[in-house]
Design a protein around this motif. Structure first.
Motif, short mmCIF file in Angstrom:
data_model
loop_
_atom_site.label_atom_id
_atom_site.label_comp_id
_atom_site.label_asym_id
_atom_site.label_seq_id
_atom_site.Cartn_x
_atom_site.Cartn_y
_atom_site.Cartn_z
N ILE A 10 -23.91 17.19 24.37
CA ILE A 10 -24.90 15.75 24.71
C ILE A 10 -24.21 14.65 23.90
CG2 ILE A 10 -26.77 14.60 24.40
CD1 ILE A 10 -28.33 17.22 24.58
N ALA A 11 -23.72 14.89 22.68
CA ALA A 11 -23.07 13.96 21.80
C ALA A 11 -21.57 13.80 22.09
CB ALA A 11 -23.11 14.17 20.42
N ARG A 12 -20.92 14.97 22.31
CA ARG A 12 -19.53 14.73 22.64
C ARG A 12 -19.18 15.02 24.24
NH1 ARG A 12 -17.04 18.55 17.59
NH2 ARG A 12 -17.96 17.20 16.10
N GLY A 13 -19.78 16.02 24.68
CA GLY A 13 -19.53 15.98 25.93
C GLY A 13 -19.98 14.67 27.09
N PHE A 14 -21.32 14.24 26.95
CA PHE A 14 -21.74 13.15 27.65
C PHE A 14 -21.49 11.86 26.87
CE2 PHE A 14 -25.39 15.99 29.34
CZ PHE A 14 -24.51 16.45 30.26
N GLY A 15 -20.86 11.87 25.66
CA GLY A 15 -20.44 10.75 25.11
C GLY A 15 -21.46 9.68 24.78
N PHE A 16 -22.83 10.55 24.11
CA PHE A 16 -23.59 9.69 23.69
C PHE A 16 -23.53 9.37 22.23
CE2 PHE A 16 -26.71 11.48 27.39
CZ PHE A 16 -26.36 10.17 28.28
N GLY A 17 -22.99 10.17 21.59
CA GLY A 17 -22.56 9.89 20.19
C GLY A 17 -24.01 10.25 19.25
N THR B 269 -26.82 9.48 18.22
CA THR B 269 -27.79 8.17 18.36
C THR B 269 -29.28 8.81 18.42
OG1 THR B 269 -27.46 8.25 20.74
CG2 THR B 269 -25.97 6.88 19.38
N ILE B 270 -30.14 8.00 18.67
CA ILE B 270 -31.51 8.47 18.84
C ILE B 270 -31.72 9.16 20.23
CG2 ILE B 270 -33.90 7.48 19.41
CD1 ILE B 270 -33.36 5.45 17.32
N LEU B 271 -30.91 8.75 21.26
CA LEU B 271 -31.09 9.28 22.66
C LEU B 271 -30.32 10.61 22.42
CD1 LEU B 271 -31.62 8.94 25.68
CD2 LEU B 271 -29.11 8.15 25.84
N THR B 272 -29.36 10.81 21.50
CA THR B 272 -28.93 12.41 21.49
C THR B 272 -29.90 13.32 21.03
OG1 THR B 272 -26.68 11.57 21.56
CG2 THR B 272 -27.08 13.93 20.57
N ALA B 273 -30.61 12.61 19.76
CA ALA B 273 -31.45 13.48 18.97
C ALA B 273 -32.73 13.99 19.78
CB ALA B 273 -31.90 12.63 17.60
N LEU C 203 -26.54 16.67 14.39
CA LEU C 203 -26.27 15.65 15.26
C LEU C 203 -25.86 14.27 14.60
CD1 LEU C 203 -28.98 16.43 17.76
CD2 LEU C 203 -26.54 16.77 18.03
N GLY C 204 -25.80 14.38 13.23
CA GLY C 204 -25.30 13.09 12.49
C GLY C 204 -26.38 12.06 11.98
N ILE D 28 -32.19 3.04 21.61
CA ILE D 28 -32.00 4.36 21.84
C ILE D 28 -30.64 4.74 21.39
CG2 ILE D 28 -33.78 4.56 23.42
CD1 ILE D 28 -31.83 4.91 25.66
N LEU D 29 -29.78 3.83 21.49
CA LEU D 29 -28.17 4.08 21.18
C LEU D 29 -28.14 3.50 19.68
CD1 LEU D 29 -26.55 2.85 24.51
CD2 LEU D 29 -27.28 5.40 23.54
N SER D 30 -28.92 3.39 18.64
CA SER D 30 -28.79 3.06 17.54
C SER D 30 -28.61 4.37 16.66
CB SER D 30 -30.19 2.19 16.91
OG SER D 30 -29.77 2.10 15.57
N GLU D 31 -27.74 4.30 15.49
CA GLU D 31 -28.03 5.40 14.39
C GLU D 31 -29.38 5.25 13.71
OE1 GLU D 31 -25.01 4.23 11.77
OE2 GLU D 31 -23.37 5.26 12.91
N TYR D 32 -29.65 6.46 13.20
CA TYR D 32 -31.04 6.80 12.88
C TYR D 32 -31.20 7.60 11.63
CZ TYR D 32 -30.27 11.30 14.87
OH TYR D 32 -30.06 12.53 14.97
#
Length: 297
Positions: free
Chosen positions: A141-148, A150-154, A229-230, A242-246
């Protein structure tokens, strides 16, 4: 003519059946195990509340974290991050889990090999450690889909984590609906979709609500997958999307408890109490929904 014979009434003596000694011992063991579990839980709660009582004030949810001044530090960003992540997790996993349960219980043919494979995988996924989901979220999710990170990945990762629990709990709730409800609906000419939507799902709401909140409560207390997941331990701002750090409360608690100063330990205990209050509030909502929708058969 002979006089009829009168028979005397028989007296029935009730003998008290002796309870086997094995049943008595087993019941005592069950009560002892329950007492030990409750004692450990009560001790833990009392210790946490006592330890963090000095920091259970508005500073805890009004101030941002601080790595130098624990007397001014708070968990505002972690609290808002937890609400963001759990809300988005509910949006992702609840509709998918409930609809999957409806398919498996009402539409899927259990004789088909792929349906049996799906049920087996769901049961196995419920027992996988959460750190494995963290690795999956990081790599796919983070690397493959490129979401990083972020809240969306979590949220997507935690949705995958609790999705098997939601499916299993929803299936049990649907299975508990009496068969007579289905038969009466079909007898009145309703279609399968109408029976499922208007009869089965409303009757299964109490069980679904309980299972869903239990799943979300587990997601709210997870720290291991979010560390991969950072999820940051120091965030001095509120999420703006949803693309913010958290950061979330479990990660913030982990960061404070790893500090050497005692003041941070008290702060982490207060954050634990705050996390417990959030989970209790979620459970209260589930209890309210269950009581409103519950029906006696």
């Amino acid at each position: 003519m002979t006089a009829p014979t009168v028979t005397e009434p028989r007296t029935v003596t009730l003998t008290r059946q002796k309870v086997p000694w094995a049943d008595i011992v087993f019941k005592l063991m069950l009560r002892l195990c329950l007492l030990i579990a409750v004692a450990f839980l009560a001790t833990l709660l009392i210790y946490v509340v006592y330890k963090g009582w000095s920091r259970l004030d508005p500073r805890l949810w009004d101030n941002f974290p601080s790595i130098r001044r624990p007397e001014r530090a708070g968990a505002r960003s972690a609290l808002y991050g937890t609400l963001w992540v759990i809300s988005l997790t509910a949006v992702f996993c609840l509709p998918v889990g409930i609809l999957a349960a409806v398919y498996l219980e009402e539409y899927a043919n259990p004789a088909r090999w792929y349906n049996r494979m799906i049920e087996l995988n769901i049961a196995n996924l419920a027992a996988i450690p959460s750190i494995v989901y963290g690795i999956l979220g990081l790599g796919v999710i983070a690397r493959g889909f490129g979401f990083g990170t972020t809240i969306l990945t979590a949220s997507i990762t935690l949705s995958l984590l609790v999705l098997p629990i939601v499916i299993i709990a929803s299936r049990e709730a649907i299975r508990a609906v009496p068969l007579s409800i289905r038969q009466a609906s079909y007898g009145l000419g309703a279609t399968k979709w109408q029976t499922t939507w208007r009869q089965i799902l409303p009757a299964a709401i109490p069980g679904m609500a309980t299972g869903s909140i239990l799943a979300l409560s587990r997601a709210a207390g997870e720290a291991a997958p979010l560390l991969l997941l950072g999820g940051l331990t120091y965030v001095a701002f509120l999420p703006d999307g949803i693309l913010s750090e958290y950061t979330v409360l479990p990660i913030q608690i982990y960061g404070w408890i790893s500090q050497s100063r005692e003041a941070f330990h008290d702060l982490s205990a207060a954050a634990i109490v705050l996390l417990l209050l959030v989970i209790i509030a979620m459970n209260s909502i589930a209890i309210y929904v269950r009581n409103r929708a519950q029906k006696r058969w």
